[in-house]
Design a protein around this motif. Structure first.
Motif, PDB file in Angstrom:
ATOM      1  N   TYR A 191      46.461  59.609 -79.639  1.00  0.00           N
ATOM      2  CA  TYR A 191      47.603  59.269 -80.501  1.00  0.00           C
ATOM      3  C   TYR A 191      48.743  60.257 -80.279  1.00  0.00           C
ATOM      4  O   TYR A 191      49.907  59.856 -80.128  1.00  0.00           O
ATOM      5  N   ARG A 192      48.438  61.543 -80.269  1.00  0.00           N
ATOM      6  CA  ARG A 192      49.477  62.559 -80.109  1.00  0.00           C
ATOM      7  C   ARG A 192      50.158  62.453 -78.747  1.00  0.00           C
ATOM      8  O   ARG A 192      51.370  62.691 -78.632  1.00  0.00           O
ATOM      9  N   ALA A 193      49.413  62.096 -77.728  1.00  0.00           N
ATOM     10  CA  ALA A 193      50.013  61.935 -76.399  1.00  0.00           C
ATOM     11  C   ALA A 193      51.031  60.792 -76.412  1.00  0.00           C
ATOM     12  O   ALA A 193      52.155  60.935 -75.908  1.00  0.00           O
ATOM     13  N   VAL A 194      50.642  59.657 -76.986  1.00  0.00           N
ATOM     14  CA  VAL A 194      51.555  58.513 -77.048  1.00  0.00           C
ATOM     15  C   VAL A 194      52.745  58.839 -77.948  1.00  0.00           C
ATOM     16  O   VAL A 194      53.891  58.479 -77.643  1.00  0.00           O
ATOM     17  N   GLU A 195      52.486  59.519 -79.049  1.00  0.00           N
ATOM     18  CA  GLU A 195      53.559  59.904 -79.956  1.00  0.00           C
ATOM     19  C   GLU A 195      54.586  60.797 -79.244  1.00  0.00           C
ATOM     20  O   GLU A 195      55.790  60.643 -79.428  1.00  0.00           O
ATOM     21  N   TYR A 196      54.089  61.716 -78.416  1.00  0.00           N
ATOM     22  CA  TYR A 196      54.993  62.598 -77.667  1.00  0.00           C
ATOM     23  C   TYR A 196      55.842  61.786 -76.687  1.00  0.00           C
ATOM     24  O   TYR A 196      57.058  61.984 -76.588  1.00  0.00           O
ATOM     25  N   LEU A 197      55.218  60.854 -75.991  1.00  0.00           N
ATOM     26  CA  LEU A 197      55.957  60.019 -75.042  1.00  0.00           C
ATOM     27  C   LEU A 197      56.980  59.143 -75.768  1.00  0.00           C
ATOM     28  O   LEU A 197      58.106  58.964 -75.289  1.00  0.00           O
ATOM     29  N   ALA A 198      56.600  58.607 -76.921  1.00  0.00           N
ATOM     30  CA  ALA A 198      57.548  57.815 -77.701  1.00  0.00           C
ATOM     31  C   ALA A 198      58.739  58.663 -78.121  1.00  0.00           C
ATOM     32  O   ALA A 198      59.885  58.196 -78.123  1.00  0.00           O
ATOM     33  N   GLY A 199      58.481  59.924 -78.456  1.00  0.00           N
ATOM     34  CA  GLY A 199      59.549  60.828 -78.826  1.00  0.00           C
ATOM     35  C   GLY A 199      60.509  61.111 -77.694  1.00  0.00           C
ATOM     36  O   GLY A 199      61.677  61.466 -77.926  1.00  0.00           O
ATOM     37  N   LEU A 200      60.033  60.949 -76.460  1.00  0.00           N
ATOM     38  CA  LEU A 200      60.898  61.110 -75.288  1.00  0.00           C
ATOM     39  C   LEU A 200      61.679  59.837 -74.973  1.00  0.00           C
ATOM     40  O   LEU A 200      62.461  59.810 -74.023  1.00  0.00           O
ATOM     41  N   LEU A 353      37.468  68.843 -84.366  1.00  0.00           N
ATOM     42  CA  LEU A 353      38.507  69.705 -83.807  1.00  0.00           C
ATOM     43  C   LEU A 353      39.597  68.864 -83.154  1.00  0.00           C
ATOM     44  O   LEU A 353      39.315  67.839 -82.527  1.00  0.00           O
ATOM     45  N   GLN A 354      40.834  69.303 -83.290  1.00  0.00           N
ATOM     46  CA  GLN A 354      41.962  68.572 -82.732  1.00  0.00           C
ATOM     47  C   GLN A 354      42.269  69.035 -81.306  1.00  0.00           C
ATOM     48  O   GLN A 354      42.407  70.240 -81.065  1.00  0.00           O
ATOM     49  N   PRO A 355      42.404  68.109 -80.366  1.00  0.00           N
ATOM     50  CA  PRO A 355      42.843  68.477 -79.014  1.00  0.00           C
ATOM     51  C   PRO A 355      44.284  68.999 -79.032  1.00  0.00           C
ATOM     52  O   PRO A 355      45.048  68.721 -79.954  1.00  0.00           O
ATOM     53  N   ARG A 356      44.631  69.743 -77.992  1.00  0.00           N
ATOM     54  CA  ARG A 356      45.991  70.262 -77.832  1.00  0.00           C
ATOM     55  C   ARG A 356      46.710  69.459 -76.753  1.00  0.00           C
ATOM     56  O   ARG A 356      46.070  68.907 -75.856  1.00  0.00           O
ATOM     57  N   LEU A 357      48.028  69.432 -76.816  1.00  0.00           N
ATOM     58  CA  LEU A 357      48.839  68.814 -75.771  1.00  0.00           C
ATOM     59  C   LEU A 357      49.490  69.940 -74.979  1.00  0.00           C
ATOM     60  O   LEU A 357      50.257  70.739 -75.528  1.00  0.00           O
ATOM     61  N   VAL A 358      49.179  70.016 -73.694  1.00  0.00           N
ATOM     62  CA  VAL A 358      49.697  71.065 -72.815  1.00  0.00           C
ATOM     63  C   VAL A 358      50.808  70.466 -71.955  1.00  0.00           C
ATOM     64  O   VAL A 358      50.564  69.565 -71.145  1.00  0.00           O
ATOM     65  N   LEU A 359      52.030  70.946 -72.146  1.00  0.00           N
ATOM     66  CA  LEU A 359      53.187  70.371 -71.461  1.00  0.00           C
ATOM     67  C   LEU A 359      53.369  70.984 -70.083  1.00  0.00           C
ATOM     68  O   LEU A 359      53.353  72.199 -69.920  1.00  0.00           O
ATOM     69  N   ARG A 360      53.549  70.072 -69.084  1.00  0.00           N
ATOM     70  CA  ARG A 360      53.831  70.530 -67.719  1.00  0.00           C
ATOM     71  C   ARG A 360      54.974  69.679 -67.162  1.00  0.00           C
ATOM     72  O   ARG A 360      55.914  69.373 -67.881  1.00  0.00           O
ATOM     73  N   SER A 361      54.895  69.309 -65.886  1.00  0.00           N
ATOM     74  CA  SER A 361      56.063  68.718 -65.210  1.00  0.00           C
ATOM     75  C   SER A 361      56.041  67.205 -65.079  1.00  0.00           C
ATOM     76  O   SER A 361      56.951  66.627 -64.499  1.00  0.00           O
ATOM     77  N   SER A 362      55.025  66.539 -65.602  1.00  0.00           N
ATOM     78  CA  SER A 362      54.867  65.104 -65.324  1.00  0.00           C
ATOM     79  C   SER A 362      55.450  64.204 -66.389  1.00  0.00           C
ATOM     80  O   SER A 362      55.274  62.986 -66.343  1.00  0.00           O
ATOM     81  N   THR A 363      56.138  64.767 -67.375  1.00  0.00           N
ATOM     82  CA  THR A 363      56.755  63.956 -68.424  1.00  0.00           C
ATOM     83  C   THR A 363      58.234  64.289 -68.527  1.00  0.00           C
ATOM     84  O   THR A 363      58.639  65.439 -68.364  1.00  0.00           O
ATOM     85  N   ALA A 364      59.038  63.262 -68.796  1.00  0.00           N
ATOM     86  CA  ALA A 364      60.482  63.441 -68.915  1.00  0.00           C
ATOM     87  C   ALA A 364      61.026  62.403 -69.876  1.00  0.00           C
ATOM     88  O   ALA A 364      60.339  61.436 -70.241  1.00  0.00           O
ATOM     89  N   VAL A 365      62.276  62.592 -70.274  1.00  0.00           N
ATOM     90  CA  VAL A 365      62.942  61.646 -71.173  1.00  0.00           C
ATOM     91  C   VAL A 365      62.970  60.268 -70.520  1.00  0.00           C
ATOM     92  O   VAL A 365      63.234  60.132 -69.320  1.00  0.00           O
ATOM     93  N   GLY A 366      62.655  59.241 -71.312  1.00  0.00           N
ATOM     94  CA  GLY A 366      62.646  57.881 -70.795  1.00  0.00           C
ATOM     95  C   GLY A 366      64.020  57.423 -70.363  1.00  0.00           C
ATOM     96  O   GLY A 366      65.050  57.936 -70.825  1.00  0.00           O
ATOM     97  N   ALA A 367      64.038  56.421 -69.487  1.00  0.00           N
ATOM     98  CA  ALA A 367      65.305  55.945 -68.922  1.00  0.00           C
ATOM     99  C   ALA A 367      66.255  55.439 -70.004  1.00  0.00           C
ATOM    100  O   ALA A 367      67.456  55.699 -69.978  1.00  0.00           O
ATOM    101  N   VAL A 368      65.711  54.720 -71.008  1.00  0.00           N
ATOM    102  CA  VAL A 368      66.563  54.193 -72.073  1.00  0.00           C
ATOM    103  C   VAL A 368      67.175  55.329 -72.868  1.00  0.00           C
ATOM    104  O   VAL A 368      68.370  55.358 -73.155  1.00  0.00           O
ATOM    105  N   ALA A 369      66.344  56.323 -73.218  1.00  0.00           N
ATOM    106  CA  ALA A 369      66.848  57.459 -73.984  1.00  0.00           C
ATOM    107  C   ALA A 369      67.848  58.260 -73.167  1.00  0.00           C
ATOM    108  O   ALA A 369      68.854  58.749 -73.684  1.00  0.00           O
TER     109      ALA A 369
END
Length: 383
Positions: A191-200, A353-369
């Motif tokens: 859920y948190r991964a998708v939420e992060y991508l939606a935020g982008l 226990l809650q997993p963590r989201l580790v940010l690296r280089s494979s995610t960026a702001v979506g084209a629409v945003a």
């Protein structure tokens, strides 16, 4: 310092504690990170240790330094020689860190940890458990080959053994149950991964899931995020069955992503994510410019051609907390002291226990945003 002296030091620390961190060896020996890395590689090739992220553990079947077994004193005197049996599906992916966490807790309590490994063969679980029980274990940490629910036959075997046990990354089939367990919330991680991508700004977030005990929870978390965040439901949700052609499944996923217009993907596991990035490049798709990718597991995600943002379940903490829970049940705290006479047993613990989201280089702001941002910037300049 001679290489043999360094090797003797590493093995001595392993025998004493069951696990070591590279940083601790560097500090203890006063040598470079590269020297320690090469020493651990050589010792692993010799079969004398197993490397894990950040350090090393004893190889499967080995135990930390011998501590004479003694009974837990009725008056709560020092506890020594407790033996913990740990059933795991693998010692090569995901579970080395879980094992290292368990060994860390065991070592601090003066306990020994011995392993049984099923190699993800559910038929081997009962035999491995029988061997652990017959070896004189005082308690068990259990991760079955099947999951996320422990099969009924294994649960019955555990109950019949009479030994206290803690389920690790597994739970009982019963909704209301006394079985102690320590779990990662993989639904929450997805859920948190998708939420992060939606935020982008990504509206179409695809999912690719490998056949594993984690896949169902990841799929459910992804679906819940798509529903609650109001994202497009046209993005593909694909996977493959055990024994199927993985590359063909990944290629089908690539085509589905391109056809649906998906701009982001959550991929379980790291290995599938790395293969996906390679196949995307072959199809002329850029990461993250054309498709943002988040891997699930964070075992080798950092070593992809494009370092992958990843969901990282707290594997070390899982083992540490599970072993600590079992030691408390056995009357041995992490400091090696027993439970005083008359003291109530600890409450049954079912820890998530809650997993963590580790940010690296494979995610960026979506084209629409990104386009919306560019328009806003242009408007600001016009003013």
């Amino acid at each position: 310092m001679l290489a043999q002296q360094r090797h003797d030091y590493v093995l001595e620390q392993l025998r004493a504690h069951g696990a070591i961190r590279s940083t601790e060896v560097v500090a203890g020996l006063g040598v470079s990170d590269g020297t320690v890395r090469r020493d651990l590689e050589l010792l692993e090739q010799q079969g004398r240790l197993t490397r894990v992220r950040g350090g090393a553990v004893l190889p499967p079947g080995s135990t930390p330094g011998a501590v004479p077994r003694t009974a837990v004193g009725a008056a709560g005197g020092p506890v020594g020689g407790i033996v913990i049996g740990m059933l795991v599906p693998s010692t090569t992916y995901y579970f080395p860190e879980v094992i290292r966490g368990a060994q860390s807790a065991a070592a601090r309590a003066g306990a020994r940890l011995i392993l049984g490994v099923s190699d993800y063969d559910r038929e081997r679980d009962p035999g491995q458990l029988r061997d652990l029980v017959s070896s004189g274990c005082d308690g068990l940490l259990v991760t079955t080959a099947e999951g996320p629910v422990v099969p009924a036959r294994v649960r019955k075997q555990l109950d019949v053994s009479g030994l206290p046990y803690v389920l690790v990354e597994r739970r009982s089939a019963a909704a209301f149950d006394h079985a102690e367990c320590v779990l990662s919330d993989h639904r929450q991680g997805a859920y948190r991964a998708v939420e992060y991508l939606a935020g982008l700004g990504h509206d179409g977030v695809a999912l690719f899931a490998s056949p594993s005990p984690t896949a169902r929870a990841v799929t459910e978390g992804h679906a819940e995020a798509v529903r609650l965040l109001g994202l497009s439901r046209s993005a593909p949700v694909l996977g493959y069955e055990q024994g199927a052609d993985r590359l063909s499944a990944i290629d089908a996923f690539v085509h589905s992503c391109r056809a649906s217009g998906a701009t982001a993907a959550l991929v379980h596991s790291d290995q599938e994510a790395i293969l996906l990035v390679q196949r995307l490049r072959a199809h002329g798709v850029r990461i993250p410019e054309d498709l943002s990718v988040i891997a699930y597991d964070d075992e080798v995600a950092a070593f992809a051609e494009v370092p992958l943002t990843a969901v990282a379940p707290p594997k070390f903490e899982l083992g540490l907390i599970a072993a600590s829970t079992l030691l408390d049940r056995l009357g041995a705290g992490a400091d090696g002291t027993g439970t005083a006479a008359g003291t109530a047993e600890p409450a049954v613990r079912q820890t998530v226990l809650q997993p963590r989201l580790v940010l690296r280089s494979s995610t960026a702001v979506g084209a629409v945003a990104a386009a919306a941002g560019a328009i806003a910037d242009a408007a600001a300049v016009g003013r």
